[in-house]
Design a protein around this motif. Structure first.
Motif, short mmCIF file in Angstrom:
data_model
loop_
_atom_site.label_atom_id
_atom_site.label_comp_id
_atom_site.label_asym_id
_atom_site.label_seq_id
_atom_site.Cartn_x
_atom_site.Cartn_y
_atom_site.Cartn_z
N ARG A 130 25.59 88.40 29.75
CA ARG A 130 26.79 89.24 29.80
C ARG A 130 27.23 89.69 28.42
N SER A 131 26.94 88.89 27.41
CA SER A 131 27.43 89.19 26.06
C SER A 131 26.66 90.30 25.38
N ARG A 132 25.52 90.68 25.94
CA ARG A 132 24.70 91.72 25.31
C ARG A 132 25.25 93.10 25.61
N SER A 133 25.25 93.95 24.61
CA SER A 133 25.65 95.34 24.80
C SER A 133 24.63 96.24 24.13
N ILE A 134 24.35 97.36 24.76
CA ILE A 134 23.32 98.28 24.27
C ILE A 134 23.93 99.66 24.04
N ARG A 135 23.68 100.22 22.89
CA ARG A 135 24.09 101.59 22.60
C ARG A 135 22.88 102.49 22.80
N ARG A 136 22.91 103.33 23.81
CA ARG A 136 21.76 104.14 24.16
C ARG A 136 21.71 105.42 23.33
N ARG A 137 20.50 105.78 22.92
CA ARG A 137 20.28 107.02 22.19
C ARG A 137 19.79 108.11 23.14
N ALA A 138 20.03 109.36 22.76
CA ALA A 138 19.57 110.48 23.59
C ALA A 138 18.05 110.55 23.53
N TYR A 139 17.44 110.88 24.67
CA TYR A 139 15.99 110.96 24.74
C TYR A 139 15.63 112.11 25.68
N TYR A 140 14.56 112.83 25.33
CA TYR A 140 14.15 113.96 26.17
C TYR A 140 12.65 113.94 26.39
N ALA A 141 12.24 114.15 27.65
CA ALA A 141 10.84 114.38 28.01
C ALA A 141 10.85 115.31 29.21
N ALA A 142 9.99 116.32 29.20
CA ALA A 142 10.03 117.37 30.22
C ALA A 142 9.58 116.88 31.59
N GLY A 143 8.69 115.89 31.64
CA GLY A 143 8.18 115.42 32.91
C GLY A 143 7.15 114.33 32.70
N PRO A 144 6.54 113.83 33.80
CA PRO A 144 5.50 112.81 33.68
C PRO A 144 4.36 113.29 32.78
#
Length: 261
Positions: free
Chosen positions: A56-70
């Motif tokens: 519960r104590s863990r927190s994550i700051r997510r960064r923007a990420y882009y990929a067009a498809g598989p």
């Protein structure tokens, strides 16, 4: 409910001690136990309050990420946490679907011929290569760079077919390594460190060879199992599963980016 509690108790004695309630609920269902996720959460809270508190104590700051498809981009990287014990892990993940392309345990993950062989095997299995490959600056990806550039030689963006950079910025697969450690590898790290602490492992060639003989195939099977389990989970922020999006993107109005020959 007693059978579920007993099952969770046994899991907590192994690498299951790293699981959150969602993963533990999935493990219960895979073992034939029909249980609600909320019940698993409550059982874990009583059986492993310390572990629940730490998660519960863990927190994550997510960064923007882009990929067009598989198959728009494959991320290559090595995992060295077990390297002191002679076990080297190398992996590749699809940046869009987060489907693991390959995950190999071997006595090296620095030999460019070995890593290049992994890449060619993945290309053969998936009947094509990705539009881009993201790897580290190290020499272990030298053959991967050459193969990828050759396969994309007739494409307008062939000069960017292979992208290298710092390992810490290779966020898709770094995220996967974090997942792998939390849910599986930490258990093996602690087991092998225990051998070291009681002077049963010195780190010499013989000891590393014995660890490879005893654990390499076992860990390969275990991480492949967790890879399969991950494919059945929903993507973050989505109601879709990993594998259907990777293999059948058209119904989801997603562009298939694989480069075929």
């Amino acid at each position: 409910m007693a059978s579920v509690t007993h099952f969770i108790q046994n899991e907590l004695l192994q690498s299951g001690q790293l699981h959150g309630y969602r993963m533990m609920a999935a493990r219960c269902k895979e073992s034939g136990l029909n249980v609600r996720m909320e019940d698993v959460r409550i059982i874990l809270l009583h059986l492993d309050p310390v572990g629940v508190s730490l998660r519960r104590s863990r927190s994550i700051r997510r960064r923007a990420y882009y990929a067009a498809g598989p198959n728009f981009i494959w991320h290559f990287d090595g995992y060295d946490k077990l390297k002191p014990f002679g076990l080297c892990i190398s992996g590749c993940i699809c940046g869009f679907s987060r489907r693991l392309i390959r995950l190999n345990v071997y006595h090296t993950n620095n030999n460019p011929r070995v890593i290049g062989g992994y890449y060619l095997e993945a290309v053969k299995i998936h009947d094509g290569c990705p539009r881009f490959v993201r790897g580290d600056y190290g020499t272990e990806n030298e053959h991967v760079r050459n193969f990828q550039t050759f396969f994309r030689r007739d494409s307008p963006d062939h000069d960017r077919a292979y992208i290298d950079g710092a390992s810490t910025a290779n966020q898709r697969i770094e995220n996967w390594w974090g997942y792998l450690r939390r849910h599986h590898m930490q258990y093996w790290i602690e087991q092998l460190r225990d051998l070291q602490d009681i002077d049963s492992f010195s780190g010499d060639f013989l000891d590393r060879s014995l660890v490879q003989f005893c654990f390499l195939a076992l860990i390969q099977v275990k991480i492949q199992y967790y890879t399969y389990s991950l494919g059945k989970r929903k993507l973050s922020g989505s109601s879709e599963l990993t594998y259907p999006i990777f293999y059948h993107p058209t119904p989801y109005i997603i562009l298939e980016c694989r480069h075929t020959f």
